[in-house]
Write an enzyme that holds these catalytic residues in place. Structure first.
Site, PDB file in Angstrom:
ATOM      1  N   ASP A 197       0.790  -1.086  -0.083  1.00 13.99           N
ATOM      2  CA  ASP A 197       0.064  -0.018   0.031  1.00 13.99           C
ATOM      3  C   ASP A 197       0.981   1.456  -0.003  1.00 13.99           C
ATOM      4  O   ASP A 197       1.719   1.463   0.755  1.00 13.99           O
ATOM      5  CB  ASP A 197      -0.930   0.093   1.267  1.00 13.99           C
ATOM      6  CG  ASP A 197      -2.050   1.148   0.898  1.00 13.99           C
ATOM      7  OD1 ASP A 197      -3.132   0.279   0.753  1.00 13.99           O
ATOM      8  OD2 ASP A 197      -1.760   2.045   1.102  1.00 13.99           O
ATOM      9  N   ASN A 212     -12.851  -3.612   2.220  1.00 14.90           N
ATOM     10  CA  ASN A 212     -13.706  -2.286   2.424  1.00 14.90           C
ATOM     11  C   ASN A 212     -14.458  -2.421   0.897  1.00 14.90           C
ATOM     12  O   ASN A 212     -14.065  -2.759   0.067  1.00 14.90           O
ATOM     13  CB  ASN A 212     -13.168  -0.829   2.469  1.00 14.90           C
ATOM     14  CG  ASN A 212     -12.214  -0.743   3.466  1.00 14.90           C
ATOM     15  OD1 ASN A 212     -12.792  -1.090   4.699  1.00 14.90           O
ATOM     16  ND2 ASN A 212     -11.050  -0.057   3.424  1.00 14.90           N
ATOM     17  N   VAL A 261     -11.089   2.770  -4.032  1.00 17.94           N
ATOM     18  CA  VAL A 261     -10.476   2.198  -5.366  1.00 17.94           C
ATOM     19  C   VAL A 261     -11.432   1.061  -5.474  1.00 17.94           C
ATOM     20  O   VAL A 261     -11.711   0.171  -4.971  1.00 17.94           O
ATOM     21  CB  VAL A 261      -9.201   1.794  -5.379  1.00 17.94           C
ATOM     22  CG1 VAL A 261      -8.635   1.163  -6.696  1.00 17.94           C
ATOM     23  CG2 VAL A 261      -7.969   2.758  -4.796  1.00 17.94           C
ATOM     24  N   HIS A 308     -10.153  -5.212  -3.316  1.00 17.65           N
ATOM     25  CA  HIS A 308      -8.925  -5.548  -2.837  1.00 17.65           C
ATOM     26  C   HIS A 308      -8.669  -5.924  -1.258  1.00 17.65           C
ATOM     27  O   HIS A 308      -9.868  -5.420  -0.602  1.00 17.65           O
ATOM     28  CB  HIS A 308      -7.987  -4.177  -2.951  1.00 17.65           C
ATOM     29  CG  HIS A 308      -8.753  -2.945  -2.541  1.00 17.65           C
ATOM     30  ND1 HIS A 308      -9.423  -2.519  -3.282  1.00 17.65           N
ATOM     31  CD2 HIS A 308      -8.430  -2.185  -1.491  1.00 17.65           C
ATOM     32  CE1 HIS A 308      -9.967  -1.386  -2.681  1.00 17.65           C
ATOM     33  NE2 HIS A 308      -9.356  -1.196  -1.528  1.00 17.65           N
TER      34      HIS A 308
HETATM   35  P1  AMP Z   1      -9.832   1.297  -0.064  1.00 13.51           P
HETATM   36  O1  AMP Z   1     -10.137   2.678   0.782  1.00 13.51           O
HETATM   37  O2  AMP Z   1     -10.135   0.235   0.567  1.00 13.51           O
HETATM   38  O3  AMP Z   1     -10.252   1.485  -1.469  1.00 13.51           O
HETATM   39  O4  AMP Z   1      -8.280   1.436  -0.055  1.00 13.51           O
HETATM   40  C1  AMP Z   1      -7.454   1.815  -1.274  1.00 13.51           C
HETATM   41  C2  AMP Z   1      -6.100   1.669  -0.666  1.00 13.51           C
HETATM   42  O5  AMP Z   1      -5.342   1.810  -1.944  1.00 13.51           O
HETATM   43  C3  AMP Z   1      -5.434   2.832   0.083  1.00 13.51           C
HETATM   44  O6  AMP Z   1      -5.102   2.115   1.357  1.00 13.51           O
HETATM   45  C4  AMP Z   1      -4.460   3.530  -0.653  1.00 13.51           C
HETATM   46  O7  AMP Z   1      -3.395   3.977   0.255  1.00 13.51           O
HETATM   47  C5  AMP Z   1      -4.055   2.363  -1.414  1.00 13.51           C
HETATM   48  N1  AMP Z   1      -3.537   3.309  -2.784  1.00 13.51           N
HETATM   49  C6  AMP Z   1      -3.791   4.177  -3.505  1.00 13.51           C
HETATM   50  N2  AMP Z   1      -3.078   4.276  -4.694  1.00 13.51           N
HETATM   51  C7  AMP Z   1      -2.224   3.219  -4.489  1.00 13.51           C
HETATM   52  C8  AMP Z   1      -1.106   2.942  -5.394  1.00 13.51           C
HETATM   53  N3  AMP Z   1      -0.677   3.451  -6.447  1.00 13.51           N
HETATM   54  N4  AMP Z   1      -0.232   2.151  -4.904  1.00 13.51           N
HETATM   55  C9  AMP Z   1      -0.476   1.262  -3.792  1.00 13.51           C
HETATM   56  N5  AMP Z   1      -1.486   1.413  -3.042  1.00 13.51           N
HETATM   57  C10 AMP Z   1      -2.317   2.379  -3.366  1.00 13.51           C
END
Ligand code: AMP
Length: 132
Positions: free
Chosen positions: A35, A93, A102, A106
């Site tokens: 992350d 989530n 996102v 994941h």
């Molecule tokens: P969520 O809130 O469950 O959708 O988590 C999205 C996660 O993606 C967050 O913990 C972010 O820090 C992570 N994230 C966003 N962009 C990237 C990236 N380019 N590479 C790795 N992690 C990312």
């Protein structure tokens, strides 16, 4: 939830190489990477290569083999990141109230320190829409 899959979401771009990632594990149907904004000493994301928006979408449309491989990838990432023995947390989530940012499924694998209460600061807070 029936949201259309956005082929340009962040993780779709990581999967097809448009964006870089720090890969910790991969197999035929999953990619796992660190992350970018870690919330624990070890914080990694495990995503299926298939185009699934969230857990409900994956459960509905993913094959049994994909579902099994994703669960195994989560556990493998815990092993590879060194947190399996001490303990770790997996968070998925899903959707708006779930805090999903996102829109590609994941699983977060977090560990490397005691993680505290499951919902942290949320514990004790009034749920949205209720008095208090
Ligand atoms: P969520 O809130 O469950 O959708 O988590 C999205 C996660 O993606 C967050 O913990 C972010 O820090 C992570 N994230 C966003 N962009 C990237 C990236 N380019 N590479 C790795 N992690 C990312």
């Amino acid at each position: 939830m029936n949201r259309p899959y956005d082929p340009d979401n962040l993780f779709a771009r990581i999967l097809d190489g448009r964006l870089p990632a720090s890969v910790i594990d991969e197999d035929a149907t999953n990619l796992s990477f660190t992350d970018i904004n870690p919330q624990a000493p070890q914080h990694h994301l495990v995503i299926p290569r298939g185009s699934y928006t969230d857990l409900s979408d994956f459960a509905a449309r993913g094959s049994d083999a994909e579902l099994a491989a994703w669960v195994r990838a989560l556990a493998r990432v815990a092993e590879k990141s060194g947190v399996a023995d001490a303990g770790y947390r997996v968070i998925v989530n899903s959707g708006g109230d779930g805090g999903q940012e996102v829109p590609h499924l994941h699983g977060h694998v977090l560990g490397g320190a005691p993680l505290g209460a499951m919902l942290g600061a949320l514990l004790g807070a009034s749920p949205r829409g209720t008095a208090g």
